[in-house]
Design a protein around this motif. Structure first.
Motif, short mmCIF file in Angstrom:
data_model
loop_
_atom_site.label_atom_id
_atom_site.label_comp_id
_atom_site.label_asym_id
_atom_site.label_seq_id
_atom_site.Cartn_x
_atom_site.Cartn_y
_atom_site.Cartn_z
N GLY A 1 31.21 50.26 42.82
CA GLY A 1 30.81 50.48 44.36
C GLY A 1 32.23 50.43 44.90
N ARG A 2 32.55 51.57 45.82
CA ARG A 2 33.92 51.79 46.51
C ARG A 2 33.63 52.26 47.98
N THR B 1 32.73 40.26 46.27
CA THR B 1 32.95 40.67 44.80
C THR B 1 33.74 39.49 44.06
N ILE C 1 28.10 44.71 48.35
CA ILE C 1 28.74 45.10 47.19
C ILE C 1 28.99 43.79 46.68
N VAL D 1 24.93 46.36 45.17
CA VAL D 1 25.62 47.20 44.13
C VAL D 1 26.49 46.15 43.30
N GLU D 2 26.06 46.37 42.09
CA GLU D 2 26.58 45.66 40.88
C GLU D 2 27.05 46.31 39.84
N LEU E 1 38.54 48.61 45.41
CA LEU E 1 37.31 48.45 46.19
C LEU E 1 37.22 49.55 47.36
N VAL F 1 31.10 42.65 51.31
CA VAL F 1 31.72 42.47 50.10
C VAL F 1 31.50 41.37 49.66
N VAL G 1 29.13 54.99 45.10
CA VAL G 1 28.86 54.10 43.78
C VAL G 1 28.72 55.21 42.49
N VAL H 1 29.65 53.83 51.21
CA VAL H 1 30.03 53.15 49.91
C VAL H 1 29.63 54.22 49.12
#
Length: 476
Positions: free
Chosen positions: A117-118, A147, A13, A36-37, A279, A145, A127, A125
């Motif tokens: 994404g969480r 981020t 993520i 994931v972005e 998150l 992660v 998204v 995850v």
């Protein structure tokens, strides 16, 4: 609204340079990987930090140096071409488009899911895509992660309505404010004050402490203070903003001492906060908004079963892009090793740990003069209880400094660990010293004995001859 589910070996993520490096390393290890972005691939560094800030600073510093070179000073006496500087910044920031980054991800066979994404429980995850769809991802081995952080703003009255600059606005603005207030005295504050003063702003700095760059050796902040003041920056120490407001387009700043400033923009460079507030940390027993504590292999220590990793600024070990990429190379490699059941080399300086994060972190401040440091400062050495000898040398006495510019001013400090007879830390402050830093990093990270370092002969006449002068001073 559509929903689909996918399973990968590894989920990353955050697609800044740290996340990209984690993904590249896990993919190189043979693990299927998705990244994931929700913003631009390349992250803060590529678009709002390292690349645009250094693109802005390079013309400023080059002109400042050139003004002290005989035969050249007259040619650069005029103002900077602001339009050309900003255009160069735009080019170095890829015009805030990430097409090249997407192509690179495809070239290393890493999948991309764009969206927010969480975490949704262990190894899961969820998204939310820009189209409103949901993609549910499951990791067989690891979720990493990366981020990063965002600007931390103080809780002062009026801030929510004043539309303040943070580092993002300061590096991406397409206009030069006539008057700019900079709140803070750290790296972002001094670099952005350097840029915008040179581009035509009247910059006023409000610094709560009694000096700049408080985490570095005192002489570094003192030399940078002199450089900024010579450029025309108004620096006010022991001063803070009590409240702010915007009237008729102007920012009004009420000071804690009762005074007031009026400016066109105000930049808050008052620290960073982890991007973990949204998150999904609560789904795995962690607190949203917290820094993520990790071991030296970047596993989050408060999560069972060892599947959760935090890499880069979000773990608060060393908030620097190059250090985050170093962490990513380690993390991606160790995730691959664990997935294959291979033995993990987690001894100090081993292949699967980030030892340098604690002992050999290089750092450059791109002001005029520059500051470059690695390892311990004198203050840190004293707190650690180590027996340290402080060796100082005036950089202006080195032959290479005379060649570099008239009136060269600078300082070098080397800390020697007396029990181990190695270099524990080095700080340089002066024009052009950033290029000295890697030699210092090798000396600190390699724990090169002082007796052997004596045989590393610097070329004449270069500024790097300061190494010889430091060693001579140490020997007496």
């Amino acid at each position: 609204m559509n929903e689909n589910a996918r399973t990968y070996d590894v989920i990353v993520i955050g697609a800044g340079p740290v996340g990209e490096n984690v993904a590249e390393r896990t993919r190189a290890a043979g693990l299927s990987t998705v990244i994931v972005e929700r913003e631009l691939l390349g992250g803060e560094c590529s678009f709002w930090a390292c690349d645009p800030s250094k693109a802005l600073l390079r013309p400023v510093v080059a002109r400042a140096d050139a003004r002290r070179v005989p035969g050249l000073s007259h040619a650069v006496a005029g103002p900077l071409d602001v339009e050309a500087v900003l255009a160069h910044r735009d080019k170095m920031s890829s015009y805030w488009k990430d097409d090249d980054q997407v192509d690179w991800l495809e070239s290393v066979s890493v999948d991309l899911v764009r969206g927010h994404g969480r975490l949704d429980g262990p190894r899961k995850v969820s998204v939310r895509t820009p189209e409103g769809d949901t993609v549910r991802l499951t990791a067989r081995y690891a979720v990493a992660v990366s981020t990063g952080t965002s600007a931390a703003l103080p809780g002062i009255p009026g801030l929510e309505n004043v539309r303040p600059w943070t580092s993002r606005e300061a590096t991406s603005s397409d206009r030069v404010p006539a008057r700019l207030v900079v709140v803070g005295g750290g790296v972002v504050a001094v670099e952005m004050a350097t840029v915008w003063q040179a581009l035509g702003s009247q910059v006023t700095m409000l610094v709560l402490e009694d000096g700049l760059l408080q985490r570095m050796e005192p002489f570094a902040g003192e030399l940078v203070t002199d450089g900024l003041r010579e450029a025309g920056v108004d620096i006010r120490f022991g001063t803070s903003a009590a409240s702010v407001g915007r009237e008729n387009g102007e920012v009004r700043v009420s000071l804690a001492d009762g005074g007031e400033l009026v400016a066109d923009e105000i930049l808050f460079a008052t620290g960073r906060a982890p991007r973990t507030w949204d998150l999904g940390l609560e789904t795995i027993g962690l607190t949203p908004g917290d820094w993520l504590k990790v071991d030296d292999t970047f596993r989050v220590t408060d999560v069972a079963d060892g599947w959760f990793y935090a890499v880069g600024d979000v773990n608060q070990r060393a908030l620097l892009t190059h250090q985050g990429k170093y962490q990513a190379r380690v993390a991606g490699t160790v995730i691959g090793a664990r997935a294959k059941g291979e033995q993990v080399d987690d001894a100090p300086w081993g292949a699967h740990v980030a030892t340098a994060d604690r002992t050999a972190v290089p750092h450059v401040v791109f002001t005029h003069p520059e500051v470059a440091s690695v390892g311990l400062t004198t203050r840190e050495a004293e707190r650690s209880g180590r027996r340290i000898k402080v060796v100082d040398y005036d950089l202006s006495h080195v032959a290479g400094a005379h060649q570099y510019a008239d009136g060269y001013r600078g300082q070098a400090r080397m800390l020697i660990d007396l029990d181990r007879d190695t270099v524990a830390g080095v700080t340089f402050a002066g024009p052009g010293v950033g290029e000295l830093l890697h030699s210092a990093t090798v000396a600190v990270a390699g724990e090169v004995p002082i007796d052997r370092l004596w045989h590393a002969v610097p070329a004449f006449p270069t500024i790097s001859e300061v190494w010889l002068r430091l060693l001579e001073t140490h020997r007496g």
